[in-house]
Write a protein that holds these residues in place. Structure first.
Motif, PDB file in Angstrom:
ATOM      1  N   THR A  33     -22.807   4.789 -18.254  1.00  0.00           N
ATOM      2  CA  THR A  33     -22.505   3.554 -17.546  1.00  0.00           C
ATOM      3  C   THR A  33     -22.715   3.758 -16.051  1.00  0.00           C
ATOM      4  OG1 THR A  33     -20.915   2.814 -19.205  1.00  0.00           O
ATOM      5  CG2 THR A  33     -20.665   1.912 -16.997  1.00  0.00           C
ATOM      6  N   GLY A  34     -23.200   2.724 -15.371  1.00  0.00           N
ATOM      7  CA  GLY A  34     -23.407   2.791 -13.930  1.00  0.00           C
ATOM      8  C   GLY A  34     -24.847   2.487 -13.580  1.00  0.00           C
ATOM      9  N   SER A  35     -25.122   2.407 -12.281  1.00  0.00           N
ATOM     10  CA  SER A  35     -26.451   1.999 -11.834  1.00  0.00           C
ATOM     11  C   SER A  35     -27.532   2.993 -12.217  1.00  0.00           C
ATOM     12  CB  SER A  35     -26.446   1.775 -10.316  1.00  0.00           C
ATOM     13  OG  SER A  35     -26.094   2.958  -9.629  1.00  0.00           O
ATOM     14  N   THR A  36     -27.250   4.293 -12.132  1.00  0.00           N
ATOM     15  CA  THR A  36     -28.261   5.294 -12.489  1.00  0.00           C
ATOM     16  C   THR A  36     -28.497   5.296 -13.998  1.00  0.00           C
ATOM     17  OG1 THR A  36     -27.461   6.635 -10.636  1.00  0.00           O
ATOM     18  CG2 THR A  36     -28.983   7.676 -12.161  1.00  0.00           C
ATOM     19  N   ALA A  37     -27.428   5.193 -14.773  1.00  0.00           N
ATOM     20  CA  ALA A  37     -27.568   5.140 -16.230  1.00  0.00           C
ATOM     21  C   ALA A  37     -28.328   3.893 -16.666  1.00  0.00           C
ATOM     22  CB  ALA A  37     -26.193   5.189 -16.886  1.00  0.00           C
ATOM     23  N   ALA A  38     -28.202   2.815 -15.906  1.00  0.00           N
ATOM     24  CA  ALA A  38     -28.934   1.596 -16.240  1.00  0.00           C
ATOM     25  C   ALA A  38     -30.440   1.811 -16.129  1.00  0.00           C
ATOM     26  CB  ALA A  38     -28.491   0.450 -15.338  1.00  0.00           C
ATOM     27  N   TRP A  39     -30.878   2.610 -15.141  1.00  0.00           N
ATOM     28  CA  TRP A  39     -32.295   2.951 -15.043  1.00  0.00           C
ATOM     29  C   TRP A  39     -32.740   3.692 -16.299  1.00  0.00           C
ATOM     30  CZ3 TRP A  39     -35.491   0.971 -11.568  1.00  0.00           C
ATOM     31  CH2 TRP A  39     -34.979   0.532 -10.339  1.00  0.00           C
ATOM     32  N   LEU A  40     -31.903   4.595 -16.780  1.00  0.00           N
ATOM     33  CA  LEU A  40     -32.231   5.344 -17.985  1.00  0.00           C
ATOM     34  C   LEU A  40     -32.419   4.414 -19.174  1.00  0.00           C
ATOM     35  CD1 LEU A  40     -32.276   8.150 -19.608  1.00  0.00           C
ATOM     36  CD2 LEU A  40     -29.942   7.481 -20.205  1.00  0.00           C
ATOM     37  N   VAL A  41     -31.493   3.479 -19.345  1.00  0.00           N
ATOM     38  CA  VAL A  41     -31.574   2.558 -20.479  1.00  0.00           C
ATOM     39  C   VAL A  41     -32.868   1.763 -20.421  1.00  0.00           C
ATOM     40  CG1 VAL A  41     -30.485   0.574 -21.592  1.00  0.00           C
ATOM     41  CG2 VAL A  41     -29.066   2.447 -20.739  1.00  0.00           C
ATOM     42  N   ARG A  42     -33.254   1.325 -19.231  1.00  0.00           N
ATOM     43  CA  ARG A  42     -34.512   0.593 -19.088  1.00  0.00           C
ATOM     44  C   ARG A  42     -35.715   1.485 -19.424  1.00  0.00           C
ATOM     45  NH1 ARG A  42     -34.695  -4.440 -16.487  1.00  0.00           N
ATOM     46  NH2 ARG A  42     -32.722  -5.490 -16.951  1.00  0.00           N
ATOM     47  N   CYS A  43     -35.693   2.718 -18.969  1.00  0.00           N
ATOM     48  CA  CYS A  43     -36.791   3.645 -19.282  1.00  0.00           C
ATOM     49  C   CYS A  43     -36.889   3.882 -20.782  1.00  0.00           C
ATOM     50  CB  CYS A  43     -36.581   4.972 -18.559  1.00  0.00           C
ATOM     51  SG  CYS A  43     -36.840   4.936 -16.782  1.00  0.00           S
ATOM     52  N   LEU A  44     -35.746   4.075 -21.445  1.00  0.00           N
ATOM     53  CA  LEU A  44     -35.745   4.282 -22.893  1.00  0.00           C
ATOM     54  C   LEU A  44     -36.235   3.034 -23.612  1.00  0.00           C
ATOM     55  CD1 LEU A  44     -32.367   6.187 -23.362  1.00  0.00           C
ATOM     56  CD2 LEU A  44     -34.673   7.142 -23.566  1.00  0.00           C
ATOM     57  N   GLY A  45     -35.847   1.867 -23.116  1.00  0.00           N
ATOM     58  CA  GLY A  45     -36.309   0.624 -23.709  1.00  0.00           C
ATOM     59  C   GLY A  45     -37.824   0.494 -23.644  1.00  0.00           C
ATOM     60  N   VAL A  58     -25.337   5.024 -28.527  1.00  0.00           N
ATOM     61  CA  VAL A  58     -23.894   4.748 -28.498  1.00  0.00           C
ATOM     62  C   VAL A  58     -23.517   4.491 -27.040  1.00  0.00           C
ATOM     63  CG1 VAL A  58     -21.584   5.674 -28.896  1.00  0.00           C
ATOM     64  CG2 VAL A  58     -23.417   6.144 -30.530  1.00  0.00           C
ATOM     65  N   PRO A  59     -23.282   3.246 -26.646  1.00  0.00           N
ATOM     66  CA  PRO A  59     -22.976   2.923 -25.255  1.00  0.00           C
ATOM     67  C   PRO A  59     -21.551   3.322 -24.887  1.00  0.00           C
ATOM     68  CG  PRO A  59     -23.774   0.997 -26.496  1.00  0.00           C
ATOM     69  CD  PRO A  59     -23.381   2.046 -27.483  1.00  0.00           C
ATOM     70  N   THR A  60     -21.351   3.601 -23.595  1.00  0.00           N
ATOM     71  CA  THR A  60     -20.026   3.974 -23.102  1.00  0.00           C
ATOM     72  C   THR A  60     -19.296   2.807 -22.450  1.00  0.00           C
ATOM     73  OG1 THR A  60     -21.057   4.763 -21.069  1.00  0.00           O
ATOM     74  CG2 THR A  60     -20.628   6.397 -22.785  1.00  0.00           C
ATOM     75  N   SER A  61     -19.869   1.612 -22.519  1.00  0.00           N
ATOM     76  CA  SER A  61     -19.212   0.420 -21.982  1.00  0.00           C
ATOM     77  C   SER A  61     -19.863  -0.811 -22.575  1.00  0.00           C
ATOM     78  CB  SER A  61     -19.318   0.376 -20.452  1.00  0.00           C
ATOM     79  OG  SER A  61     -20.664   0.170 -20.053  1.00  0.00           O
ATOM     80  N   SER A  62     -19.192  -1.938 -22.462  1.00  0.00           N
ATOM     81  CA  SER A  62     -19.746  -3.191 -22.984  1.00  0.00           C
ATOM     82  C   SER A  62     -20.991  -3.603 -22.215  1.00  0.00           C
ATOM     83  CB  SER A  62     -18.677  -4.288 -22.918  1.00  0.00           C
ATOM     84  OG  SER A  62     -18.183  -4.443 -21.594  1.00  0.00           O
ATOM     85  N   ARG A  63     -21.030  -3.333 -20.899  1.00  0.00           N
ATOM     86  CA  ARG A  63     -22.216  -3.738 -20.134  1.00  0.00           C
ATOM     87  C   ARG A  63     -23.428  -2.879 -20.465  1.00  0.00           C
ATOM     88  NH1 ARG A  63     -18.445  -1.640 -16.691  1.00  0.00           N
ATOM     89  NH2 ARG A  63     -19.004   0.027 -15.229  1.00  0.00           N
ATOM     90  N   THR A  64     -23.217  -1.587 -20.767  1.00  0.00           N
ATOM     91  CA  THR A  64     -24.330  -0.755 -21.213  1.00  0.00           C
ATOM     92  C   THR A  64     -24.823  -1.206 -22.580  1.00  0.00           C
ATOM     93  OG1 THR A  64     -23.615   1.175 -19.934  1.00  0.00           O
ATOM     94  CG2 THR A  64     -25.046   1.596 -21.813  1.00  0.00           C
ATOM     95  N   ALA A  65     -23.909  -1.584 -23.456  1.00  0.00           N
ATOM     96  CA  ALA A  65     -24.298  -2.071 -24.777  1.00  0.00           C
ATOM     97  C   ALA A  65     -25.162  -3.322 -24.654  1.00  0.00           C
ATOM     98  CB  ALA A  65     -23.049  -2.364 -25.610  1.00  0.00           C
ATOM     99  N   GLU A  66     -24.775  -4.221 -23.769  1.00  0.00           N
ATOM    100  CA  GLU A  66     -25.538  -5.459 -23.578  1.00  0.00           C
ATOM    101  C   GLU A  66     -26.947  -5.158 -23.078  1.00  0.00           C
ATOM    102  OE1 GLU A  66     -25.251  -9.690 -21.072  1.00  0.00           O
ATOM    103  OE2 GLU A  66     -23.699  -8.140 -20.835  1.00  0.00           O
ATOM    104  N   LEU A  67     -27.058  -4.261 -22.087  1.00  0.00           N
ATOM    105  CA  LEU A  67     -28.367  -3.923 -21.547  1.00  0.00           C
ATOM    106  C   LEU A  67     -29.231  -3.232 -22.602  1.00  0.00           C
ATOM    107  CD1 LEU A  67     -30.361  -3.707 -19.196  1.00  0.00           C
ATOM    108  CD2 LEU A  67     -29.195  -1.603 -18.484  1.00  0.00           C
ATOM    109  N   ALA A  68     -28.638  -2.324 -23.367  1.00  0.00           N
ATOM    110  CA  ALA A  68     -29.396  -1.605 -24.400  1.00  0.00           C
ATOM    111  C   ALA A  68     -29.982  -2.585 -25.412  1.00  0.00           C
ATOM    112  CB  ALA A  68     -28.499  -0.578 -25.087  1.00  0.00           C
ATOM    113  N   ARG A  69     -29.195  -3.536 -25.833  1.00  0.00           N
ATOM    114  CA  ARG A  69     -29.706  -4.527 -26.791  1.00  0.00           C
ATOM    115  C   ARG A  69     -30.825  -5.347 -26.165  1.00  0.00           C
ATOM    116  NH1 ARG A  69     -23.929  -5.118 -27.901  1.00  0.00           N
ATOM    117  NH2 ARG A  69     -23.455  -4.140 -29.922  1.00  0.00           N
TER     118      ARG A  69
END
Length: 262
Positions: A33-45, A58-69
């Motif tokens: 979770t956080g701004s740096t982790a959000a970059w990771l999720v986008r790269c993985l996507g 497996v997300p560590t927060s609801s906002r990470t789960a939303e972004l991953a989906r």
């Protein structure tokens, strides 16, 4: 990658990009979770979409789960996964032993549970997070709402006998109301300035009634990937003692990360 990105965003992006090298097809990943982790999720996507990468997150927060989906990563619970191959997350501070302070984004409890349920933890960060001694960043402590003021008083009393330079705690706020974590708890931020013995402090804090967990991650992180605004990336592996450096070049073109801010 756009040359119009700020140096700090470039640092976060290249760290995330380098960490993707550790991800293999079929892995079950903890997503931080956080701004740096959000970059990771986008790269993985992007890897899922363009390269056919098959992973479960497996997300560590609801906002990470939303972004991953949103970016096409299959999201599962930790109970479904049972155990993870790898967790990749950010940090607010890290020292030369790869001990961390985490929880600036309020997700420390789920982050610690997920990280310790993984074969390996990688932290992605920028150079500003490296410190000689932990503690300049306020240490988050998650407490249950019932009796939180008593918990706060007990924590401040305990801090007097610890090897720290500050002994005050403040309730984290969200506008005019106390901040509430995904688990329905509050967070006390401890203003310590310097932590002399992080392991001892972590153990003592978790013995205080009302404390759920603290943001000290001791002996959990295996690798730190540090990005810099000029495209350099340093990798420090605490297990094998390796330290290497790579560099990414940025091109003046559009990219799918342009809308992602802090």
């Amino acid at each position: 990658m756009s040359a119009n990105m700020s140096p700090i965003d470039k640092a976060k992006f290249v760290a995330a990009k380098r960490a993707c090298d550790y991800v293999q097809d079929g892995m079950k990943l903890g997503l931080g979770t956080g701004s740096t982790a959000a970059w990771l999720v986008r790269c993985l996507g992007e890897m899922v979409r363009d390269n056919g990468l098959k992973i479960k997150g497996v997300p560590t927060s609801s906002r990470t789960a939303e972004l991953a989906r949103q970016v096409g990563i299959e999201v599962i619970s930790l109970d479904e996964a049972k155990w993870l191959d790898l967790t990749i997350d950010g940090a607010d501070e890290y020292d030369h032993d790869l001990n961390l302070i985490k929880g600036g984004g309020g997700a420390l409890l789920q982050e610690k549970i997920v990280a310790t349920a993984s074969d390996q933890m990688i932290v992605i960060t920028d150079g500003s997070k490296r410190v000689e001694s932990l503690g300049n960043f306020p240490l988050p402590v998650e407490v249950i709402p019932f009796g939180w003021q008593t918990s706060k008083a007990l924590i401040e009393e305990v801090l007097v006998g610890m090897d720290v330079l500050g002994t005050t705690a403040s309730l984290r706020m969200n506008a005019d109301a106390p901040y509430v974590t995904d688990e329905g708890n509050h967070i006390l931020d401890l203003h310590l300035n310097r932590i002399g013995n992080a392991r001892q402090l972590s153990l003592v804090l978790n013995q205080i009634p009302g404390v759920v967990e603290n943001g000290l991650f001791i002996d959990i992180c295996d690798i730190v990937v540090t990005g810099y605004g000029d495209g350099r990336v340093e990798v420090q592996d605490i297990n094998n003692g390796e330290h290497d450096e790579t560099r990414y070049d940025f091109l003046d073109d559009d990219n799918l990360f342009a809308d992602l801010g802090d």
